[in-house]
Design a protein around this motif. Structure first.
Motif, mmCIF file in Angstrom:
data_model
loop_
_atom_site.group_PDB
_atom_site.id
_atom_site.type_symbol
_atom_site.label_atom_id
_atom_site.label_comp_id
_atom_site.label_asym_id
_atom_site.label_seq_id
_atom_site.Cartn_x
_atom_site.Cartn_y
_atom_site.Cartn_z
ATOM 1 N N PRO A 135 -5.578 8.716 -7.054
ATOM 2 C CA PRO A 135 -7.141 8.465 -6.887
ATOM 3 C C PRO A 135 -7.318 7.075 -7.339
ATOM 4 C CG PRO A 135 -6.336 9.458 -9.018
ATOM 5 C CD PRO A 135 -5.259 9.497 -8.220
ATOM 6 N N GLY A 136 -6.467 6.152 -7.696
ATOM 7 C CA GLY A 136 -6.820 4.717 -8.225
ATOM 8 C C GLY A 136 -6.734 3.983 -6.468
ATOM 9 N N SER A 137 -5.852 4.272 -5.744
ATOM 10 C CA SER A 137 -5.768 3.382 -4.710
ATOM 11 C C SER A 137 -6.134 4.021 -3.324
ATOM 12 C CB SER A 137 -4.138 3.019 -4.343
ATOM 13 O OG SER A 137 -3.362 4.154 -4.243
ATOM 14 N N SER A 197 0.926 -1.124 -0.065
ATOM 15 C CA SER A 197 0.072 0.035 0.100
ATOM 16 C C SER A 197 0.900 1.217 -0.112
ATOM 17 C CB SER A 197 -0.911 -0.053 1.366
ATOM 18 O OG SER A 197 -1.837 -1.069 1.298
ATOM 19 N N HIS A 198 0.455 2.349 -0.566
ATOM 20 C CA HIS A 198 1.334 3.485 -0.416
ATOM 21 C C HIS A 198 0.345 4.927 -0.304
ATOM 22 C CE1 HIS A 198 1.113 5.286 -4.897
ATOM 23 N NE2 HIS A 198 -0.187 4.679 -4.640
ATOM 24 N N ILE A 199 1.186 5.885 0.206
ATOM 25 C CA ILE A 199 0.525 7.166 0.207
ATOM 26 C C ILE A 199 1.390 8.010 -0.646
ATOM 27 C CG2 ILE A 199 0.056 9.454 1.688
ATOM 28 C CD1 ILE A 199 0.165 7.031 4.097
ATOM 29 N N LEU A 200 0.712 8.697 -1.760
ATOM 30 C CA LEU A 200 1.496 9.379 -2.719
ATOM 31 C C LEU A 200 1.000 10.902 -2.525
ATOM 32 C CD1 LEU A 200 2.881 9.750 -5.556
ATOM 33 C CD2 LEU A 200 0.771 9.479 -6.411
ATOM 34 N N ARG A 254 4.412 6.380 11.254
ATOM 35 C CA ARG A 254 5.440 5.407 11.803
ATOM 36 C C ARG A 254 5.194 5.603 13.419
ATOM 37 N NH1 ARG A 254 11.248 6.251 8.878
ATOM 38 N NH2 ARG A 254 11.082 4.296 7.418
ATOM 39 N N LYS A 255 4.658 6.658 13.742
ATOM 40 C CA LYS A 255 4.200 6.730 15.153
ATOM 41 C C LYS A 255 3.040 5.715 15.505
ATOM 42 C CE LYS A 255 2.932 10.462 18.519
ATOM 43 N NZ LYS A 255 2.872 11.621 18.745
ATOM 44 N N ALA A 256 1.991 5.477 14.270
ATOM 45 C CA ALA A 256 0.834 4.874 14.538
ATOM 46 C C ALA A 256 0.673 4.155 13.330
ATOM 47 C CB ALA A 256 -0.487 5.448 14.752
ATOM 48 N N PRO A 257 1.503 3.031 13.097
ATOM 49 C CA PRO A 257 1.252 1.887 11.808
ATOM 50 C C PRO A 257 -0.071 1.616 11.553
ATOM 51 C CG PRO A 257 3.260 1.434 13.212
ATOM 52 C CD PRO A 257 2.469 2.435 13.938
ATOM 53 N N GLY A 258 -0.742 1.442 12.507
ATOM 54 C CA GLY A 258 -2.213 0.834 12.553
ATOM 55 C C GLY A 258 -2.915 1.931 11.580
ATOM 56 N N SER A 259 -2.621 3.029 11.641
ATOM 57 C CA SER A 259 -3.500 4.391 11.068
ATOM 58 C C SER A 259 -3.193 4.284 9.412
ATOM 59 C CB SER A 259 -3.226 5.635 11.764
ATOM 60 O OG SER A 259 -1.964 6.136 11.481
ATOM 61 N N PHE A 260 -2.241 3.674 9.032
ATOM 62 C CA PHE A 260 -1.649 3.797 7.507
ATOM 63 C C PHE A 260 -2.921 3.881 6.529
ATOM 64 C CE2 PHE A 260 -0.013 2.856 3.352
ATOM 65 C CZ PHE A 260 1.333 3.355 3.599
ATOM 66 N N ALA A 261 -3.928 2.906 6.629
ATOM 67 C CA ALA A 261 -4.882 2.922 5.659
ATOM 68 C C ALA A 261 -5.935 4.078 5.735
ATOM 69 C CB ALA A 261 -5.707 1.603 5.687
ATOM 70 N N GLU A 262 -6.088 4.496 6.938
ATOM 71 C CA GLU A 262 -6.861 5.837 7.179
ATOM 72 C C GLU A 262 -6.116 6.924 6.810
ATOM 73 O OE1 GLU A 262 -8.729 8.285 10.969
ATOM 74 O OE2 GLU A 262 -8.021 6.172 11.572
ATOM 75 N N ILE A 263 -4.998 7.051 6.894
ATOM 76 C CA ILE A 263 -4.129 8.243 6.394
ATOM 77 C C ILE A 263 -4.332 8.217 4.954
ATOM 78 C CG2 ILE A 263 -1.649 9.570 6.541
ATOM 79 C CD1 ILE A 263 -1.895 8.570 9.450
ATOM 80 N N ALA A 264 -4.049 7.185 4.186
ATOM 81 C CA ALA A 264 -3.838 6.948 3.113
ATOM 82 C C ALA A 264 -5.129 7.356 2.472
ATOM 83 C CB ALA A 264 -3.633 5.566 2.714
ATOM 84 N N LYS A 265 -6.286 6.829 2.907
ATOM 85 C CA LYS A 265 -7.778 7.564 2.127
ATOM 86 C C LYS A 265 -7.772 8.945 2.401
ATOM 87 C CE LYS A 265 -10.314 3.392 3.365
ATOM 88 N NZ LYS A 265 -11.222 2.583 4.352
ATOM 89 N N ASP A 300 -4.112 0.317 -1.081
ATOM 90 C CA ASP A 300 -3.869 -0.964 -1.393
ATOM 91 C C ASP A 300 -3.516 -1.250 -2.924
ATOM 92 O OD1 ASP A 300 -3.418 -3.521 -1.277
ATOM 93 O OD2 ASP A 300 -5.458 -4.218 -1.344
ATOM 94 N N LEU A 301 -2.368 -1.691 -3.228
ATOM 95 C CA LEU A 301 -2.262 -1.588 -4.604
ATOM 96 C C LEU A 301 -2.153 -3.543 -5.168
ATOM 97 C CD1 LEU A 301 0.971 0.335 -4.584
ATOM 98 C CD2 LEU A 301 -1.220 1.154 -5.674
ATOM 99 N N GLY A 302 -2.633 -4.109 -4.290
ATOM 100 C CA GLY A 302 -2.813 -5.477 -4.472
ATOM 101 C C GLY A 302 -1.228 -6.243 -4.536
#
Length: 640
Positions: free
Chosen positions: A320-322, A273-276, A303-314, A328-330
């Motif tokens: 716009p694709g991921s 998964s990535h944040i661009l 890095r402070k809260a790894p579990g928040s990665f998906a929320e921050i990415a959204k 998530d890039l699969g």
């Protein structure tokens, strides 16, 4: 006397030397003295093109085409028409070279330098300081079998030769009025009706007697010729034959399995998964600096809260694709992503978050969420494919050695193919009724013109000797010998009677159809209202035949339409006759500006090509071109 010569041999040799050398100086030494007398197939400006030149040029042309199109049918490359086309190109190249020299078409060093710089492969060899990598340049030329000087000489020659025709092609001109006149005629449409007089309808009207058949047979003996035929046997050496003789040991297979397991098992895939933060490579430096700072800020958060990665990415990702799926890039394998992104992903551990990764799209923060390692198949699972693959590789390496043994074997024991077949474990195949030309739908050596030509050489026919090893395809050699030969002969009437009858009836039927059609044409021209049996009206043009024979459409478009309706007749040969009524000329549909412009450009190109062809014909006359090899007759012409 002989004793005297032996005693004074040195003096005799000196006298012979004095006698022979001046004769060479005065008369000259023919190149055929050393070349083995390769026959001359063409001549340009007094200089010969030999059979050897032709063969070499065709071999190079065939190799080039095979490299570009590996699946091409070898029969097409070895056909008499293809070989003759190579000779014509060879003659054309010689004519243009002579013309360039005669006209002093020189290429300056500056022009050569510009041309070299325009070649992408050479431009890519430039270093950062603008100098050329000399070693890489030498290697590039060497890949073509040339030195750098040879490559430059070839390009310089090509540029000079191109000037010969370039002036003609570049100066071609056609005004709008001329183009419109020609295009209107080309695309003109006409409404026509057709009456067909089919030969098949007149078969029952043909009366045949034995005297008629005898007279026809006597008058047309060439139509009842049975071509020369041969019974032959032949052997073929190809990669499959070489593979059949290869035995692999268990150790070889297991070693190959270990060396290639990673390749055979498939590619590892990773899920990320990535944040661009967007910042294209062409963006101003300030914008990229701001984007990187934003990415660094988001990196600290995840890095402070790894579990928040998906929320921050959204919330923050600008992909716009991921972004809607939490970045998530699969799963993906190597080669699917840009290199900096891929290098980062495949260097990470599962669950790890990367540093900020810069690409041409901007700045990424990557989370490696999963790794999919392909299952490693067992040795036994892969044994069949391993054996086939390894045999193929060994056969390719061994083919040249076996091919030499094959060629030597068929030459050394020229009266039989059995020894070479036994030695190399090849199967001797036989065929009856073989002719000089490949049979329709043929395959293998008997569909190869060069192989058949070798079979029908006088030495092969008279002495029943083996042919040399003939290359009939990529890594495919064949050799054969004639076991029985039947010269061409005219079939006796009792054997050809059915054929004579069929041809006689077909010709007489077509003649009756033609007579009927011509009579109707004359009558309908005089009384158009009496015409009957015409088809419904249809509109035809050169690019819209409406399922009509080309000859009918061409006749309709050539007919004089000063007075309508106009009439014309068309001889359809063995099919009969057609009467065509032209009702009217149909105006072209509206042509938009873009289409009109395209048509004018195509017309100008055609006009330039016609001028270039006429100029080339003039050059051939000027430089006294002679092509001594006969032009091959197409199969369709032979059938006619």
């Amino acid at each position: 006397m002989f004793e005297s010569i032996r005693k004074h041999s040195k003096i005799v040799m000196f006298l012979l030397f004095l006698l022979i050398i001046p004769s060479f100086i005065l008369v000259g030494i023919d190149s055929n003295y050393f070349s083995g007398g390769s026959p001359v197939v063409a001549r340009v400006d007094g200089k010969d093109i030999t059979q050897a030149d032709w063969d070499n040029a065709h071999r190079m042309e065939s190799d080039r085409i095979r490299a570009q199109s590996p699946g091409i049918d070898a029969k097409l490359l070895d056909s008499p028409q293809a070989r003759y086309a190579t000779l014509e190109r060879l003659v054309r190249d010689r004519v243009l070279q002579v013309a360039a020299q005669d006209m002093h078409m020189l290429t300056s060093d500056a022009r050569l330098a510009r041309e070299l710089q325009s070649i992408p492969q050479i431009a890519a060899l430039k270093r950062a300081d603008g100098t050329l990598d000399a070693e890489a340049y030498r290697a590039l030329a060497g890949a073509q079998g040339l030195t750098p000087e040879g490559l430059e000489a070839r390009i310089r020659q090509d540029l000079s030769v191109n000037q010969v025709m370039g002036g003609v092609m570049g100066s071609a001109f056609s005004g709008p009025a001329e183009a419109r006149l020609a295009l209107d005629a080309l695309f003109q449409r006409r409404e026509i009706q057709i009456a067909r007089f089919n030969a098949s309808a007149f078969v029952s009207k043909v009366v045949v007697t034995d005297a008629d058949l005898e007279a026809y047979y006597t008058a047309h003996p060439a139509k009842f010729q049975q071509a020369e035929q041969a019974s032959v046997e032949y052997v073929v050496l190809d990669l499959d034959a070489v593979k059949a003789g290869i035995t692999l040991s268990e150790d070889d297979l297991r070693t190959y399995y270990k060396e290639n397991l990673n390749r055979l098992a498939g590619k590892e895939e990773r899920r990320a998964s990535h944040i661009l933060i967007n910042a294209s490579k062409d963006a101003p430096a300030d914008a990229r600096t701001q984007a990187k700072a934003k990415a660094e800020e988001l990196l600290a958060q995840v890095r402070k809260a790894p579990g928040s990665f998906a929320e921050i990415a959204k919330k923050e990702s600008q992909d716009p694709g991921s972004a809607p799926s939490g970045g998530d890039l699969g799963f993906f394998g190597r080669g699917a992503m840009v290199k900096p992104f891929e290098d980062a992903v495949f260097s990470m551990k599962k669950g790890e978050i990367s540093d900020v990764v810069e690409t041409d799209f901007g700045f990424h923060i990557i989370l490696l969420s999963d790794i999919k390692t392909p299952r490693q198949p067992s040795f036994e699972e892969l044994r069949p494919s391993l054996e086939a693959e390894l045999k193929q590789q060994q056969a390719q390496r061994k083919f040249a050695e076996v091919a030499e043994a094959f060629a030597n074997g068929v030459y050394a024991q020229a009266d039989s193919l059995q020894p070479v077949a036994d030695k190399l474990k090849l199967k001797i195949q036989t065929a009856e009724g073989v002719t000089r030309t490949p049979a329709a739908g043929g395959a293998g050596p008997l569909a190869n013109a060069r192989f058949l030509e070798a079979l029908f050489q006088s030495d092969s026919l008279q002495n029943k000797r083996n042919t040399e090893a003939i290359e009939i395809g990529t890594s495919v050699l064949a050799a054969g010998r004639v076991t029985a030969y039947q010269p061409a002969m005219t079939l006796p009437l009792d054997k050809a009677r059915d054929q004579v009858r069929a041809i006689y009836i077909a010709e007489k039927s077509a003649e009756l159809a033609r007579q009927e059609g011509q009579a109707k044409l004359t009558a309908w021209k005089a009384a158009p209202d009496a015409a009957s049996g015409l088809t419904a009206a249809l509109t035809v043009s050169r690019d819209r035949l409406q399922d009509q024979p080309r000859s009918v459409v061409d006749a309709a478009l050539r007919a004089n339409v000063d007075q309508l309706p106009a009439w014309t007749g068309v001889d359809l040969g063995a099919q009969g006759y057609a009467v065509v009524k032209i009702n009217r000329v149909v105006p072209r549909d509206g042509v938009d500006d873009a289409r009109a412009r395209m048509e004018r450009e195509q017309y100008l190109q055609s006009w330039a090509s016609a001028e270039a062809l006429a100029y080339y014909d003039l050059l051939k006359q000027r430089f006294k071109v002679q092509i001594k090899a006969p032009r091959p007759v197409a199969q369709a012409e032979l059938q006619n």
